[in-house]
Design a protein around this motif. Structure first.
Motif, short mmCIF file in Angstrom:
data_model
loop_
_atom_site.label_atom_id
_atom_site.label_comp_id
_atom_site.label_asym_id
_atom_site.label_seq_id
_atom_site.Cartn_x
_atom_site.Cartn_y
_atom_site.Cartn_z
N ALA A 48 34.74 -27.73 10.33
CA ALA A 48 33.29 -27.91 10.34
C ALA A 48 32.76 -27.91 8.92
CB ALA A 48 32.64 -26.79 11.14
N GLY A 104 32.42 -21.92 12.95
CA GLY A 104 33.64 -22.00 12.16
C GLY A 104 33.44 -22.48 10.74
N VAL A 105 32.41 -21.99 10.09
CA VAL A 105 32.18 -22.35 8.69
C VAL A 105 31.28 -21.29 8.07
CG1 VAL A 105 30.15 -23.81 9.18
CG2 VAL A 105 31.56 -24.31 7.16
N ARG A 106 31.39 -21.08 6.76
CA ARG A 106 30.51 -20.14 6.07
C ARG A 106 29.41 -20.93 5.38
NH1 ARG A 106 35.78 -17.76 4.26
NH2 ARG A 106 36.19 -16.25 5.90
N VAL A 107 28.17 -20.58 5.69
CA VAL A 107 27.03 -21.36 5.22
C VAL A 107 26.25 -20.56 4.18
CG1 VAL A 107 24.83 -22.39 5.91
CG2 VAL A 107 26.84 -22.67 7.36
N GLU A 139 28.93 -16.21 7.89
CA GLU A 139 30.00 -16.77 8.72
C GLU A 139 29.45 -17.14 10.07
OE1 GLU A 139 33.98 -14.74 7.46
OE2 GLU A 139 33.66 -14.41 9.60
N MET A 140 29.54 -18.43 10.43
CA MET A 140 28.92 -18.91 11.65
C MET A 140 29.96 -19.06 12.77
SD MET A 140 25.83 -19.09 10.77
CE MET A 140 25.13 -19.86 12.24
N TYR A 159 26.51 -15.99 1.85
CA TYR A 159 27.25 -16.87 2.76
C TYR A 159 27.34 -16.16 4.10
CZ TYR A 159 28.63 -20.33 -0.71
OH TYR A 159 28.62 -21.34 -1.64
N TRP A 175 29.03 -12.66 4.77
CA TRP A 175 30.37 -12.68 4.15
C TRP A 175 30.31 -12.20 2.70
CZ3 TRP A 175 33.31 -15.81 0.59
CH2 TRP A 175 34.70 -15.61 0.70
N PHE A 209 28.82 -27.88 6.56
CA PHE A 209 27.36 -27.83 6.50
C PHE A 209 26.92 -28.23 5.10
CE2 PHE A 209 23.46 -25.82 5.18
CZ PHE A 209 22.59 -26.20 6.19
#
Lengths: 142, 380
Positions: free
Chosen positions: A32, A95-98, A91-92, A89, A60, A34
């Motif tokens: 994934a 499956g990605v750190r935004v 963690e969503m 950041y 995170w 973003f």
């Protein structure tokens, strides 16, 4: 009432009763990203789909921006009215750190691993009189 | 085949209001030529670059229009490393046997303000205040401290050493040592990093004269040799600056792959290095880079710093000239300053900051946006 518009199209679903962050997922390797992008940074495929990344995550890492950034930062603030803001950041579940602004802006309020909730908030007034909305995260009780 | 360094030159870092960035680059080239006992006319080629101070090939207006091949290099913080890599390739190919590598810069005061469009990002990312290198280094350091048990004590000790070494270096910008308490009590800029834990954009120039080993034998009795020059970019999953999102599985940083490649090229390991320059845009990244370059385990830095192992008289002398923290960061010149300092140390010309016991192997490392790293290994 002032018209509210997103600062950029496609970052989050809004207006909505439960706004979600939007990203992309690769049809081949399932990674994934973003914001959403047409190319997969992991495997190079050009077949990606827009997906909801969720509205809750865990922190995170974090820091606090204590000085007013130079341009390209573009808010309604002046050096005198600038308020420090958190950045982290998150963690969503998608499956990605935004990377996101955080509502909390003191070290006492922030801790790695804490649960965070997505919010869509006013960021600044647009030249045409509307209000630009952006996403941020705020710490919540579990 | 090795490439020799036979001349080194530096224009002092910091602020030189009377000089353009380009003039500081020219001064560095003149100093390197004088050090080698050569003239500009002897140069067959040049590679050089700057971020904010103009095209490097315009230096020919200052140094002489000799018709040499001059190639401008721009590769972020690895500009100097990439110029040196290109020069090594030119000599190894046999096309040329002597040339110059130069880097210079002159930045406005205050933090850098990169533009999203130049990095493939949309405007909102910069407008909402997330496009700052200071933030990234703080975010990376915060997580690293959490994962590896590093405390603020280690961050303070890195800065304390940097300013002490700067005070022993005549060309450094910051020449005043700072006490542990002054650093610990300085203003918080981006948690966990304080004012005296960050380097500042600055000005300066650095140049090297490089040649084939045969040519070096004719020209000098004290050549140094580049055993490895490696530049690598980020992998999917490495935690990098200017990234609106990061993958869940963290991959090795480009520093790790550049370092491994350089050690392989040189045929030696981290234990063989006597003196090193590691990118220290802030004290947190120096700590991270100690492990990413293979000089210690993750988490071991806390103890090493408390023991003074990274000082000039320690067993891992790091940033003997005060690094970026004491010299500031003129982006185009910074990587070549590191090589200059390693050459000074290997020649035994460090004066008050000389590492004892005649160091024979030196190492330089840069890291920069948006995730690239350059490593050089230099020996007597």
């Amino acid at each position: 009432m002032t018209q509210q518009i997103p600062i950029h199209e496609g970052l989050f679903s809004w207006p909505a009763s439960k706004p979600q962050l939007l990203g992309s997922r690769c049809r081949h390797c399932a990674e994934a990203a973003f914001p959403a992008q047409p190319d997969c940074r992991s495997c190079g495929s050009r077949e990606t789909d827009i997906v909801e990344l969720g509205d809750r995550g865990t922190l995170w890492t974090w820091t606090i921006q204590t000085f007013m950034p130079k341009q390209p930062y573009h808010s309604d603030e002046t050096e005198q009215t600038f308020t420090p803001y958190g950045v982290g950041y998150v963690e969503m579940p998608g499956g990605v750190r935004v990377e996101s602004r955080l509502q909390q802006n003191t070290p006492e309020q922030l801790q790695i691993g804490m649960p965070m909730q997505l919010q869509i908030v006013p960021f600044r007034n647009h030249e045409d009189g509307s209000q630009l909305m952006t996403f941020c995260f705020t710490a919540v009780e579990e | 085949m090795d490439v020799a360094i036979i001349g080194i030159g530096l224009h002092r870092f910091g602020r030189s209001p009377e000089l353009s960035g380009m003039q500081q680059g020219a001064a560095a080239v003149r100093a390197a030529l004088a050090d080698a006992g050569l003239t500009w006319k002897d140069m067959q080629f040049a590679y050089g670059g700057s971020q904010d101070a103009g095209n490097a090939d315009a230096l020919t207006n200052e140094l002489g229009l000799t018709g040499l091949q001059f190639t401008n290099i721009w590769n972020g913080c690895a500009t100097g490393g990439s110029s040196l890599h290109a020069a090594c390739s030119a000599i190894k190919s046999g096309e040329y046997d002597i040339g110059v590598v130069v880097g210079f810069d002159k930045h406005p005061r205050g933090a850098f303000n990169p533009q999203p469009s130049e990095w493939g990002l949309d405007e909102w990312y910069g407008e909402t205040g997330m496009m700052l290198t200071t933030q990234f280094f703080a975010l990376k350091t915060q997580r690293y401290m959490h994962d590896h048990g590093i405390t603020e004590d280690a961050l303070i000790r890195v800065s304390e050493k940097a300013f002490l070494n700067g005070s022993l270096t005549p060309t450094a910008w910051r020449q005043q040592p700072l006490s542990y308490d002054e650093i610990a009590n300085s203003a918080m800029v981006s948690d966990p990093l304080r004012k005296y834990m960050f380097c500042s954009p600055a000005e300066g120039g650095a140049a090297l004269i490089v040649c084939s080993p045969e040519k070096a034998r004719q020209l000098t009795s004290k050549p140094l040799f580049i055993k490895a020059a490696a530049v690598r970019t980020r992998h999917y999953g490495s935690f990098e600056v200017f990234a609106p999102s990061q993958a869940m599985d963290v991959a090795d940083a480009p520093t790790v792959t550049a370092s491994k490649a350089a050690f392989e090229l040189a045929g030696i390991g981290p234990e063989d290095v006597d003196v090193m320059q590691l990118q220290d845009t802030d004290s947190g990244t120096e700590i991270i880079h100690m492990a990413e370059n293979g000089f210690c385990e993750h988490g071991e830095q806390e103890k090493l710093l408390r023991e003074g192992a990274t000082g000039i008289h320690g067993r891992l002398p790091i940033n003997t000239d005060g690094g970026c923290l004491a010299n500031g960061e003129p982006v185009g010149a910074s990587g070549l300053r590191q090589v200059y300092e390693i050459c000074v140390q290997l020649r035994g010309e460090g004066g008050a900051r000389q590492v004892p016991n005649q160091p024979r192997v030196g190492y330089t490392h840069v890291y920069g946006a948006p995730g690239l790293s350059g490593v050089n290994i230099i020996t007597k």
